[in-house]
Design an enzyme around this catalytic site. Structure first.
Site, PDB file in Angstrom:
ATOM      1  N   ASP A  10       0.869  -1.178   0.000  1.00  8.78           N
ATOM      2  CA  ASP A  10       0.000   0.000   0.000  1.00  8.78           C
ATOM      3  C   ASP A  10       0.904   1.226   0.000  1.00  8.78           C
ATOM      4  OD1 ASP A  10      -2.314   1.662   0.253  1.00  8.78           O
ATOM      5  OD2 ASP A  10      -1.984   1.804   2.409  1.00  8.78           O
ATOM      6  N   SER A  11       0.307   2.378  -0.230  1.00 14.82           N
ATOM      7  CA  SER A  11       1.060   3.627  -0.169  1.00 14.82           C
ATOM      8  C   SER A  11       1.478   3.954   1.264  1.00 14.82           C
ATOM      9  CB  SER A  11       0.186   4.769  -0.690  1.00 14.82           C
ATOM     10  OG  SER A  11      -0.959   4.900   0.130  1.00 14.82           O
ATOM     11  N   TYR A  42      -0.489   8.450  -2.638  1.00 16.88           N
ATOM     12  CA  TYR A  42      -0.479   8.111  -4.068  1.00 16.88           C
ATOM     13  C   TYR A  42      -1.602   8.857  -4.792  1.00 16.88           C
ATOM     14  CZ  TYR A  42       2.524   3.855  -3.676  1.00 16.88           C
ATOM     15  OH  TYR A  42       3.541   2.969  -3.492  1.00 16.88           O
ATOM     16  N   GLY A  43      -2.672   9.119  -4.056  1.00 13.75           N
ATOM     17  CA  GLY A  43      -3.898   9.638  -4.662  1.00 13.75           C
ATOM     18  C   GLY A  43      -3.751  10.971  -5.369  1.00 13.75           C
ATOM     19  N   CYS A  73      -4.431  -1.262  -2.022  1.00 10.10           N
ATOM     20  CA  CYS A  73      -4.559   0.182  -2.220  1.00 10.10           C
ATOM     21  C   CYS A  73      -5.491   0.395  -3.406  1.00 10.10           C
ATOM     22  CB  CYS A  73      -3.166   0.747  -2.516  1.00 10.10           C
ATOM     23  SG  CYS A  73      -3.131   2.490  -2.950  1.00 10.10           S
ATOM     24  N   ASN A  74      -6.604   1.082  -3.174  1.00 11.26           N
ATOM     25  CA  ASN A  74      -7.560   1.329  -4.263  1.00 11.26           C
ATOM     26  C   ASN A  74      -6.920   2.164  -5.366  1.00 11.26           C
ATOM     27  OD1 ASN A  74     -10.646   0.756  -3.146  1.00 11.26           O
ATOM     28  ND2 ASN A  74      -9.195   1.186  -1.516  1.00 11.26           N
ATOM     29  N   THR A  75      -6.101   3.131  -4.972  1.00  9.04           N
ATOM     30  CA  THR A  75      -5.497   4.035  -5.947  1.00  9.04           C
ATOM     31  C   THR A  75      -4.544   3.271  -6.864  1.00  9.04           C
ATOM     32  OG1 THR A  75      -5.602   5.709  -4.207  1.00  9.04           O
ATOM     33  CG2 THR A  75      -4.316   6.254  -6.168  1.00  9.04           C
ATOM     34  N   GLU A 151      -1.321   9.182   8.055  1.00 10.06           N
ATOM     35  CA  GLU A 151       0.106   8.825   7.993  1.00 10.06           C
ATOM     36  C   GLU A 151       0.923   9.555   9.070  1.00 10.06           C
ATOM     37  OE1 GLU A 151       2.017   6.678   6.053  1.00 10.06           O
ATOM     38  OE2 GLU A 151       0.160   5.772   5.364  1.00 10.06           O
ATOM     39  N   CYS A 183     -10.812   3.720   0.098  1.00  3.98           N
ATOM     40  CA  CYS A 183      -9.376   3.864   0.358  1.00  3.98           C
ATOM     41  C   CYS A 183      -9.082   3.015   1.585  1.00  3.98           C
ATOM     42  CB  CYS A 183      -9.044   5.333   0.625  1.00  3.98           C
ATOM     43  SG  CYS A 183      -7.374   5.608   1.236  1.00  3.98           S
ATOM     44  N   THR A 184      -8.007   2.242   1.522  1.00  2.00           N
ATOM     45  CA  THR A 184      -7.759   1.283   2.603  1.00  2.00           C
ATOM     46  C   THR A 184      -7.306   1.961   3.902  1.00  2.00           C
ATOM     47  OG1 THR A 184      -5.517   0.905   1.744  1.00  2.00           O
ATOM     48  CG2 THR A 184      -7.245  -0.620   1.032  1.00  2.00           C
ATOM     49  N   HIS A 185      -6.962   3.236   3.830  1.00  2.00           N
ATOM     50  CA  HIS A 185      -6.657   3.971   5.072  1.00  2.00           C
ATOM     51  C   HIS A 185      -7.934   4.291   5.865  1.00  2.00           C
ATOM     52  CE1 HIS A 185      -2.736   4.754   3.212  1.00  2.00           C
ATOM     53  NE2 HIS A 185      -2.324   5.338   4.324  1.00  2.00           N
TER      54      HIS A 185
HETATM   55  N1  DGL Z   1      -4.607   3.315   0.823  1.00  2.00           N
HETATM   56  C1  DGL Z   1      -4.621   4.025  -0.419  1.00  2.00           C
HETATM   57  C2  DGL Z   1      -5.913   3.703  -1.184  1.00  2.00           C
HETATM   58  O1  DGL Z   1      -6.557   2.711  -0.894  1.00  2.00           O
HETATM   59  C3  DGL Z   1      -4.316   5.457  -0.137  1.00  2.00           C
HETATM   60  C4  DGL Z   1      -3.999   6.232  -1.336  1.00  2.00           C
HETATM   61  C5  DGL Z   1      -3.082   7.364  -1.138  1.00  2.00           C
HETATM   62  O2  DGL Z   1      -1.938   7.157  -0.735  1.00  2.00           O
HETATM   63  O3  DGL Z   1      -3.512   8.475  -1.502  1.00  2.00           O
HETATM   64  O4  DGL Z   1      -6.299   4.373  -2.114  1.00  2.00           O
END
Ligand code: DGL
Length: 262
Positions: A10-11, A42-43, A73-75, A151, A183-185
């Site tokens: 993940d990011s 990442y988004g 990570c969805n992104t 984060e 988003c997984t966060h």
């Molecule tokens: N956990 C990432 C997701 O699911 C976060 C993306 C990010 O870093 O912006 O999209």
């Protein structure tokens, strides 16, 4: 091969919400988790940059012996999984906002989706929401600023309160009865979100579905570890290992959290 680890990236710390579901569903599987926190979020990055970072993470996980990769990570999924599947010879599992179940279950015919700019602007998301959300009002909201605060461990901060109020109140006005976490966060914010949402709004994410899919694909490829061993659970971050450890403090099974330059 079956005893090799599942690689997950993940990011940042968010994908640990997916890791938890994977570990719950497959307690004997060893795992390697990469938190690319140095490059979060990442988004806000271009598709090309997200692909490049996803390649970097995948190659490290493969070097470390992963038998399959979960893009937690969805992104990264919505921007890079096609490229990854074309490039590497292992099974990939991705995660996408759970619009389909929300749209099917919504009585109010209105659902909210909170996700990153990178996810909401991706072709894959446009396709999924177009396929499943016919006749349903989908209130899309970019969660700009949420990932950087998570984060930094600032879940209970005033900045977080202000952002959640700004993003969720219009959804309440739009009378949503499902909020999809894209988003997984974001599952780490559920308790905070409850301050802004009536109890009648169900909050859903895709973590458990990803774990089920991971198990299914491992079985399909005859890669599931059927030996009831103690798994090796390794977590690496290229930023702050104290922060990553704090997101895993509920994990009772022995595990290792380390800094790694990647
Ligand atoms: N956990 C990432 C997701 O699911 C976060 C993306 C990010 O870093 O912006 O999209």
């Amino acid at each position: 091969m079956n005893k090799q680890p599942i690689g997950i990236f993940d990011s940042g710390v968010g994908g640990t919400t997916v890791w938890r579901e994977i570990h719950k569903a497959m307690p004997y599987e060893s795992t390697i988790y990469l938190a690319d926190s140095r490059n979060a979020p990442y988004g806000e990055r271009s598709k090309e940059a997200i692909v490049e970072l996803s390649v970097k993470n995948t190659e490290l996980l493969l070097e470390m012996g992963s038998k399959m990769i979960v893009v937690a990570c969805n992104t990264a999924t919505t921007n890079a999984i096609d490229h990854l599947r074309r490039t590497y010879d292992v099974p990939f599992i991705g995660i996408e906002p759970a619009i389909k179940p929300a749209a099917l279950k919504s009585s109010n015919k209105a659902v909210g989706v909170l996700a990153t700019k990178g996810t909401l602007s991706s072709d894959l998301f446009a396709k999924t929401s177009g396929n499943y959300a016919g006749g349903i009002k989908v209130v899309e909201q970019m969660g700009e600023g949420l990932v950087p605060l998570i984060e930094k461990g600032l879940i209970d901060s005033d900045e977080m309160t202000a952002l959640l109020d700004r993003y969720l109140s219009p959804m309440v006005t739009a009378n949503i009865d499902y909020l999809v976490l894209g988003c997984t966060h974001y599952p780490y914010l559920i308790q905070r979100m409850r301050e802004f949402l009536p109890e009648s709004v169900a909050i859903i994410d895709s973590g458990a579905a990803v774990a089920r899919r991971t198990k299914f694909v491992l079985e399909e490829h005859e890669l599931l570890n059927t030996v009831k061993n103690t798994p090796e659970l390794r977590f690496y971050t290229n930023a702050d290992e104290v922060l990553l450890r704090s997101f895993l403090k509920d994990v009772s099974q022995e595990h290792v959290v380390e800094y790694k330059d990647f």
